[in-house]
Structure formats: structure tokens, C-alpha cells
Design a protein around this motif. Structure first.
Motif, PDB file in Angstrom:
ATOM      1  N   ARG A   1     -18.515  11.596  -4.607  1.00 13.99           N
ATOM      2  CA  ARG A   1     -18.942  12.130  -3.309  1.00 13.99           C
ATOM      3  C   ARG A   1     -20.304  11.557  -2.947  1.00 13.99           C
ATOM      4  O   ARG A   1     -21.128  11.326  -3.812  1.00 13.99           O
ATOM      5  CB  ARG A   1     -19.070  13.659  -3.362  1.00 13.99           C
ATOM      6  N   LEU A   2     -20.517  11.379  -1.648  1.00 13.86           N
ATOM      7  CA  LEU A   2     -21.805  10.900  -1.157  1.00 13.86           C
ATOM      8  C   LEU A   2     -22.366  11.885  -0.147  1.00 13.86           C
ATOM      9  O   LEU A   2     -21.720  12.194   0.854  1.00 13.86           O
ATOM     10  CB  LEU A   2     -21.658   9.523  -0.499  1.00 13.86           C
ATOM     11  N   ILE A   3     -23.558  12.372  -0.449  1.00 11.81           N
ATOM     12  CA  ILE A   3     -24.291  13.225   0.482  1.00 11.81           C
ATOM     13  C   ILE A   3     -25.462  12.410   1.003  1.00 11.81           C
ATOM     14  O   ILE A   3     -26.191  11.785   0.232  1.00 11.81           O
ATOM     15  CB  ILE A   3     -24.813  14.505  -0.205  1.00 11.81           C
ATOM     16  N   VAL A   4     -25.638  12.411   2.318  1.00  8.70           N
ATOM     17  CA  VAL A   4     -26.734  11.683   2.944  1.00  8.70           C
ATOM     18  C   VAL A   4     -27.671  12.679   3.615  1.00  8.70           C
ATOM     19  O   VAL A   4     -27.234  13.531   4.396  1.00  8.70           O
ATOM     20  CB  VAL A   4     -26.216  10.664   3.979  1.00  8.70           C
ATOM     21  N   GLY A   5     -28.945  12.562   3.287  1.00  2.00           N
ATOM     22  CA  GLY A   5     -29.968  13.378   3.918  1.00  2.00           C
ATOM     23  C   GLY A   5     -30.614  12.609   5.054  1.00  2.00           C
ATOM     24  O   GLY A   5     -31.048  11.464   4.869  1.00  2.00           O
ATOM     25  N   VAL A   6     -30.651  13.220   6.215  1.00  2.00           N
ATOM     26  CA  VAL A   6     -31.300  12.631   7.386  1.00  2.00           C
ATOM     27  C   VAL A   6     -32.587  13.414   7.636  1.00  2.00           C
ATOM     28  O   VAL A   6     -32.551  14.640   7.778  1.00  2.00           O
ATOM     29  CB  VAL A   6     -30.382  12.690   8.629  1.00  2.00           C
ATOM     30  N   CYS A   7     -33.695  12.718   7.666  1.00  2.00           N
ATOM     31  CA  CYS A   7     -34.983  13.378   7.877  1.00  2.00           C
ATOM     32  C   CYS A   7     -35.067  13.936   9.297  1.00  2.00           C
ATOM     33  O   CYS A   7     -34.787  13.222  10.268  1.00  2.00           O
ATOM     34  CB  CYS A   7     -36.130  12.412   7.630  1.00  2.00           C
ATOM     35  N   ALA A   8     -35.436  15.203   9.392  1.00  2.00           N
ATOM     36  CA  ALA A   8     -35.618  15.846  10.694  1.00  2.00           C
ATOM     37  C   ALA A   8     -36.738  15.142  11.454  1.00  2.00           C
ATOM     38  O   ALA A   8     -37.579  14.456  10.861  1.00  2.00           O
ATOM     39  CB  ALA A   8     -35.961  17.321  10.503  1.00  2.00           C
TER      40      ALA A   8
END
Length: 84
Positions: free
Chosen positions: A31-38
Motif C-alpha cells: 500500500r502507498l499512502i501519500v501525505g500532501v502538505c496543507a
């Protein structure tokens, strides 16, 4: 999370470098989780609104989950506990 990879960034405009990052991360886990900076985290480096950046990443077929990083990347990593 066991068998989960995590990467993060601003992702203003998705390009081939981002695609390669996602591909490499995905090879390391199921699985790949991507965090996008607010916007408030990215500051002036975010020139496209966070909603649009989130949408762009969500539409990538390699990405299983997208999270908005509201405080710090380190805090998000500690919360998610990815394997990679």
C-alpha cells in the motif's frame, strides 16, 4: 502500518518525478499512502490550493490513500507508522 509505504510533499503539479517516486515507494510495500502538505505547512511553496493538490494525488492509480498534513510530516509518520 505493516506493508505500507509513505511519501510526502507539496505536489503542486504532478510530474514524471512524482510518478517515479510513487512507483519506487509502491515497490517497497503493498500500500502507498501519500501525505500532501496543507497550505499553512507548505507556505509559499504551495501555489496551488491544497484541495486541488489533494485531488491530483488521489487520482494517481498507484496511491491507495492520501492524507493532508496539517502540522508536521514527522507527526504524520508517527501516527501512521508505515513500514517504509
Amino acid at each position: 502500518m505493516a506493508n505500507t509505504a509513505f511519501v510526502s510533499g507539496n505536489f503542486n503539479v504532478l510530474h514524471v518525478g512524482h510518478q517515479r517516486l510513487f512507483e519506487a515507494a509502491r515497490k517497497c510495500a503493498e500500500r502507498l499512502i501519500v501525505g500532501v502538505c496543507a497550505d499553512k505547512v507548505a507556505g509559499s511553496a504551495a501555489y496551488i490550493h491544497e484541495d486541488d493538490r489533494l485531488s491530483g494525488v488521489r487520482n494517481n492509480v498507484l496511491v491507495d490513500e492520501v492524507v493532508l498534513i496539517k502540522d508536521s510530516v514527522v507527526d504524520e509518520i508517527l501516527r501512521l507508522k508505515p513500514a517504509v
